[in-house]
Each structure stands twice: as C-alpha cells, then as structure tokens.
Motif scaffolding. Structure first.
Motif, short mmCIF file in Angstrom:
data_model
loop_
_atom_site.label_atom_id
_atom_site.label_comp_id
_atom_site.label_asym_id
_atom_site.label_seq_id
_atom_site.Cartn_x
_atom_site.Cartn_y
_atom_site.Cartn_z
N GLY A 68 0.81 -1.21 0.00
CA GLY A 68 0.00 0.00 0.00
C GLY A 68 0.84 1.25 0.00
N GLN A 69 1.94 1.22 0.74
CA GLN A 69 2.85 2.37 0.74
C GLN A 69 3.46 2.58 -0.64
OE1 GLN A 69 6.37 1.79 2.94
NE2 GLN A 69 7.00 3.92 2.87
N ILE A 70 3.88 1.48 -1.27
CA ILE A 70 4.47 1.59 -2.61
C ILE A 70 3.45 2.17 -3.59
CG2 ILE A 70 5.37 0.25 -4.55
CD1 ILE A 70 6.54 -1.69 -2.48
N GLU A 71 2.20 1.69 -3.47
CA GLU A 71 1.16 2.19 -4.37
C GLU A 71 0.96 3.70 -4.20
OE1 GLU A 71 -3.64 1.52 -5.17
OE2 GLU A 71 -2.56 0.33 -3.67
N ARG A 72 0.96 4.17 -2.95
CA ARG A 72 0.76 5.60 -2.73
C ARG A 72 1.93 6.42 -3.25
NH1 ARG A 72 -1.47 3.44 1.85
NH2 ARG A 72 0.42 3.72 3.08
N GLU A 73 3.17 5.87 -3.13
CA GLU A 73 4.33 6.57 -3.67
C GLU A 73 4.20 6.74 -5.18
OE1 GLU A 73 6.88 7.99 -2.33
OE2 GLU A 73 6.48 7.48 -0.23
N PHE A 74 3.81 5.66 -5.87
CA PHE A 74 3.65 5.75 -7.31
C PHE A 74 2.50 6.67 -7.68
CE2 PHE A 74 6.24 1.85 -7.65
CZ PHE A 74 7.04 2.23 -8.70
N GLU A 75 1.45 6.67 -6.88
CA GLU A 75 0.31 7.56 -7.15
C GLU A 75 0.73 9.01 -7.06
OE1 GLU A 75 -4.21 8.43 -5.46
OE2 GLU A 75 -2.94 6.91 -4.52
N ASN A 76 1.53 9.36 -6.03
CA ASN A 76 2.01 10.74 -5.90
C ASN A 76 2.91 11.12 -7.07
OD1 ASN A 76 0.68 11.02 -3.47
ND2 ASN A 76 2.45 10.39 -2.24
N LEU A 77 3.78 10.19 -7.48
CA LEU A 77 4.64 10.47 -8.63
C LEU A 77 3.84 10.62 -9.91
CD1 LEU A 77 7.73 8.16 -8.02
CD2 LEU A 77 7.67 10.64 -8.00
N TYR A 78 2.79 9.81 -10.04
CA TYR A 78 1.95 9.90 -11.24
C TYR A 78 1.28 11.27 -11.33
CZ TYR A 78 -1.85 8.83 -14.51
OH TYR A 78 -2.71 8.85 -15.56
N ILE A 79 0.75 11.75 -10.20
CA ILE A 79 0.11 13.07 -10.20
C ILE A 79 1.13 14.16 -10.51
CG2 ILE A 79 -1.06 14.75 -8.73
CD1 ILE A 79 -2.31 12.38 -7.23
N GLU A 80 2.31 14.04 -9.92
CA GLU A 80 3.35 15.03 -10.17
C GLU A 80 3.78 15.02 -11.64
OE1 GLU A 80 7.92 15.99 -8.68
OE2 GLU A 80 6.72 14.44 -7.71
N ASN A 81 3.87 13.84 -12.22
CA ASN A 81 4.29 13.73 -13.62
C ASN A 81 3.24 14.31 -14.57
OD1 ASN A 81 6.63 12.53 -12.80
ND2 ASN A 81 5.87 10.44 -13.07
N ILE A 82 1.95 14.14 -14.22
CA ILE A 82 0.90 14.75 -15.05
C ILE A 82 1.04 16.27 -15.06
CG2 ILE A 82 -1.59 15.17 -15.16
CD1 ILE A 82 -2.05 12.32 -14.22
N GLU A 83 1.32 16.85 -13.90
CA GLU A 83 1.51 18.30 -13.84
C GLU A 83 2.72 18.73 -14.65
OE1 GLU A 83 -0.53 20.46 -12.51
OE2 GLU A 83 -1.89 18.82 -11.95
N LEU A 84 3.79 17.95 -14.59
CA LEU A 84 4.98 18.29 -15.37
C LEU A 84 4.70 18.20 -16.87
CD1 LEU A 84 7.81 16.51 -13.35
CD2 LEU A 84 7.57 18.96 -13.73
N ARG A 85 3.93 17.20 -17.28
CA ARG A 85 3.57 17.09 -18.70
C ARG A 85 2.78 18.32 -19.15
NH1 ARG A 85 3.98 12.24 -21.35
NH2 ARG A 85 4.57 10.41 -20.10
N ARG A 86 1.87 18.77 -18.31
CA ARG A 86 1.09 19.96 -18.66
C ARG A 86 1.99 21.19 -18.79
NH1 ARG A 86 -3.92 19.03 -14.36
NH2 ARG A 86 -4.94 17.31 -15.50
N GLU A 87 2.96 21.32 -17.88
CA GLU A 87 3.87 22.45 -17.96
C GLU A 87 4.71 22.39 -19.23
OE1 GLU A 87 6.21 22.97 -14.48
OE2 GLU A 87 4.52 22.77 -13.10
N ILE A 88 5.15 21.17 -19.58
CA ILE A 88 5.95 21.02 -20.81
C ILE A 88 5.13 21.41 -22.03
CG2 ILE A 88 7.06 19.32 -22.32
CD1 ILE A 88 7.91 17.82 -19.80
N ASP A 89 3.89 20.90 -22.10
CA ASP A 89 3.03 21.22 -23.25
C ASP A 89 2.73 22.72 -23.31
OD1 ASP A 89 3.01 18.56 -23.85
OD2 ASP A 89 1.08 18.15 -22.86
N SER A 90 2.43 23.33 -22.18
CA SER A 90 2.13 24.76 -22.15
C SER A 90 3.32 25.59 -22.59
CB SER A 90 1.69 25.16 -20.74
OG SER A 90 1.49 26.56 -20.67
#
Length: 493
Positions: A68-90
């Motif tokens: 469960g801890q590993i899953e939450r770590e990946f979930e946080n990274l996934y959300i952070e990566n989505i934001e980074l993708r948006r910044e790159i596209d913008s």
C-alpha cells in the motif's frame, strides 16, 4: 572510540568523539481516502478473503501495508508527472507561438528565429530531465535495494556481547573462527557457520578495543582500555553444521534490540600468556608483524610500541603524532607498520632494515584518520571522519591516486586480499563496497529487520574455501556475516 575501563554503552559511547547518529524510525502505514473510514482489520480481511496462502496473517498484513505504501508513492509520482507534462506542453505551445511571430514579423531575422528555437529546446529539455528524474527516483531505489540483496546476502548474525563491538577479525589458521572485541571487557570467538559462541576471553579490566590473530598459531592479540595489550592462547572445537532451514526466519527485533541475554556457558580464558604494559593511556589497537614474532600497539598516549612476543620486551617506541592514535596495521608480507591519528595524518614506519627505522607522514585528510590499512600490493587505504577514503601508492606519497567521497564518517575499513575490494563501515549504519579506483560496487542491505541499527565500527574479510565473506560489527552489540557474490559484483561494475 572505546573508553578506558568503560563497561556500559553510555560510557563507551561518550568517550568516542562526538558524531551525529541517526535513528531508524518505524513506518506507520494508514489507509486513506475511501478506506479511511473502515477499520484496518476489516480492510485486510476483505483483501485476504478467499485467498489461499500459507503465510501467517500478521506477515500478510505487513506485506499488504508495504504494498500500500508503494502504491501511494507511485500515485504521488503519477500526479506530479501529469503536472509536469502539462507544464511542458504549455511551455512548448508558448515558445512555439513566439517563434512563429518572430518568423512572420521579419523574415530577415533568422538569428532571432534560431535563438528562439534554441531557447525552446533548452527549456523543454530541462523540464523533461526533471520529469525523468522524478519518475525514476523511486524505481531506482527499488532496483538498488534488489541488486544489493542479490550481491550481498546475510550469512549469520553473531549476538552475545552486552555492549558495543569495536573490532572483529578472522583467524588465519584452521579452524577458521570469527573473533570480536567489545566494550563489555570481553573478546568472543564464534563459529562462522553456526553463529555459536565457542570461547570467551575475560582477562582485561577495560573495554577490549581490538583483536587480531597470529598468522600461524592459535594465539590472539587484544588491546584494551586498561592500558595493556594481551597475548593469549585458545583451543576451540567447531560444532557440526546445522541443516539450512527451508523457511527464512524474519527477525521482529525493534531498533537497538538484540536476541538473548548473552552467550551460553562457554569455555572462558582469564589469564594471558603475555601482558604488554608500557603505555600510559588506552591501547586502542594492536597487530602482529609478519612472522608473528613481534607485535605493535597504538595508544591514546600518542605513541606506538613495538614488542618482542617471546619476552614481552619493549623494542621501540614510535613517537611523532601530535594527538591520540586511533589505529595501527601491519603489512602482510613486509616489516612495515602504519599508524593513524586524530592529528589528521597517518605515518608509515619501515623496519625492513634493522639499522634504519624510517618514517613517512601522509597528509591528505582534514579530520581524524580513523584507520589506515595495507593492501597486498604497494597501496595504503585510509579512512577518516572527514567522510573520505583515500588510496595511496607507497612509491609516491605526495597525493592519493583515488579519493572516495561519502556522506558519513568512515570507521575501521578493510580491503579484501584477492579482489582488492574496500569495505567502508559508516557512522550512519551503512556499509559500502568500492574498488581501488574509487568506483562504488554495492551497499550492504539495511532495513529495520536486516543490518546494523547503530553505527558500524569495523569490517573484516574472509576469502577461504572458494567463497568470499564480509563481517561487520557495530555499537548495536552484534556482528553480522555477509556472503558477497564477487563474480556478480564485478559484472555489475
């Protein structure tokens, strides 16, 4: 640093020069979001229901918590990566738009177009690099841990001392046993295969700070806070090897705990064959010269002494260090001695010519030199509280041929004779392996259930019987044996 005559962890620890130590913290796992309102036991019961497993329920619950801890770590990274993708596209859209305006406004300004394109590429690449680094951070940590466990596997834990273990060594004659020196005023001999304590030496009146074995005979040399060094004989019989269990036992010890209350009733040696008494301070280390007819001792009285073993006579007093000595080591095949000190230097003493006793001073560290050891060749490796390890060529002492920079003070290091691999025990409880050129090879696994729980004081190699074992000891009152997969280690390199 061991304390003179000290017997408790608190007194021995206080005498050691102050260093920052970290404590491991247990992870507290809690379910969040939709599961927060439900009791953890009910959730685990739902997940385990209908599954056929032979694992104990408590162990399965622990595994679920970790996943469960590993899953939450990946979930946080996934959300952070989505934001980074948006910044790159913008950013790409904005910079692309700027480039088109410049191009349409004045076709002759090719330089501006090139500059805008170059700027776009730089900024885009920077963001992509950040994105990749954040994505791979947790994956890299998992890969490193998995690789370390494949290269370095736990062999045995040696638990029985009642205080911190300062030093350990492996015999050079048959039977091959492990020796440990502790602040509890004793030295213990262990069966490497079974982890059973075979013999106890209780002749010292202070902390036992080092232990070394005679090159050809069943004799041990120990240095102590009672201002003496002892030479004593031992006889041990190895127990029959125990069958390897089918199931790996996982320790449930908390930080700082050790199993048992000490060694069971074992043979005890209380009288030394010879006592070396010429120092005026704590004897911090001792070693046999090649051949075993002489020994050298290092003391907090800023001197090292050379003795004849047969007569216990003091032959030479080696002076020159400005502060307390921390370690001494002898060359495996030549009459050379190296001493290290708190004065940030280590000195090489040459006794190959009986009429000339030359000394060379190595100045390359900025803090206490905790140890300096010889390799089989013409090198000396030194470790320091300045968080560096340096490799020196005896033929050129002006500067080191390699420097290893670490994140923690380095204690008593060791170098494997055959593969020339350096083992670095740290104050931060880590043990790292490097080659002679300074390339990092591996880190010994460490978690709440494996590895040392307080600072690691010393390391020692054993390369007998076609295998390579590394032994470490620490202020958590235990020694640990590790099996090092040398072919895989060198292949990783």
């Amino acid at each position: 640093m061991p304390v003179e005559g000290g017997s408790s962890s608190s007194s021995a620890s206080a005498a050691r020069h102050p260093k920052q130590k970290r404590k491991a913290h247990s992870l507290s796992i809690r379910r969040t979001n939709s599961t927060e309102e439900r009791p953890p036991g009910a959730l685990r019961g739902d997940m385990l229901e209908g599954q056929d497993s032979k694992l104990p329920l408590s162990l399965r619950n622990n595994l679920l918590d970790l996943f469960g801890q590993i899953e939450r770590e990946f979930e946080n990274l996934y959300i952070e990566n989505i934001e980074l993708r948006r910044e790159i596209d913008s950013l790409n859209e904005r910079l692309t738009g700027d480039g088109q305006t410049i191009e349409g406004g004045d076709p002759t300004k090719g330089a501006l177009k090139t500059k805008a394109s170059h700027s776009t590429s730089q900024l885009s690449q920077k963001l992509k690099t950040t994105y990749k680094a954040s994505t791979s951070k947790i994956v890299s940590s998992f890969k490193a841990t998995t690789g370390s466990r494949a290269l370095c596997q736990l062999l045995k834990e040696y638990v029985g001392h009642r205080d911190g273990i300062w030093d350990l060594s492996v015999t050079r004659t048959q039977p091959v046993v492990l020796g440990t020196a502790s602040a509890d005023h004793s030295a213990l001999l262990w069966s490497i295969e079974t982890g059973k304590c075979l013999l106890r030496y209780a002749g010292h009146a202070g902390s036992v700070n080092s232990i070394k074995f005679h090159p050809t005979e069943q004799m041990a040399l120990t240095a102590s806070g009672d201002q003496t060094a002892h030479i004593w004989r031992y006889m041990v019989q190895l127990p029959a090897p125990q069958p390897t269990p089918d199931v790996i036992q996982i320790s449930n010890r908390e930080e700082g705990e050790v199993d048992g209350e000490g060694p069971c009733e074992v043979p005890t040696v209380r009288v030394a064959t010879a006592t070396l008494k010429s120092h005026q301070g704590v004897v911090i280390a001792a070693d046999w010269l090649v051949g075993g007819r002489q020994v050298v001792t290092a003391s907090w009285d800023r001197a090292a002494n050379l003795y004849e073993v047969e007569t216990s006579e003091l032959v030479h007093t080696l002076t020159g260090h400005d502060q307390e000595l921390t370690h001494c080591c002898t060359h495996p095949t030549q009459r050379l001695v190296v001493t290290s000190s708190r004065d940030t230097t280590f000195r090489l003493w040459d006794f190959r010519d009986p009429s000339i006793h030359s000394v060379n001073v190595f100045q390359g560290h900025t803090d206490t030199v905790t140890s300096a050891v010889f390799t089989v060749g013409d090198n000396v490796v030194s470790g320091s509280d300045d968080r560096t390890v340096k490799v020196w060529d005896l033929k050129n002492m002006r500067s080191p041929i390699a420097t290893i920079r670490t994140d923690s003070a380095v204690n008593r290091i060791s170098v494997s004779a055959n593969q020339r691999i350096i083992a670095l025990p740290h104050d931060n409880r880590q043990v790292r392996l490097f080659d002679m050129s300074g390339v990092r090879l591996a880190r010994l696994p460490r978690s709440n259930r494996m590895g040392h729980r307080r600072m690691v004081c010393c390391s020692a190699w054993n390369e007998e019987n076609q295998s390579c074992n590394l032994f470490t000891c620490g202020f958590d009152r235990q020694a640990i044996g590790w099996n090092i997969n040398i072919p895989a280690l060198l292949q990783e390199k």
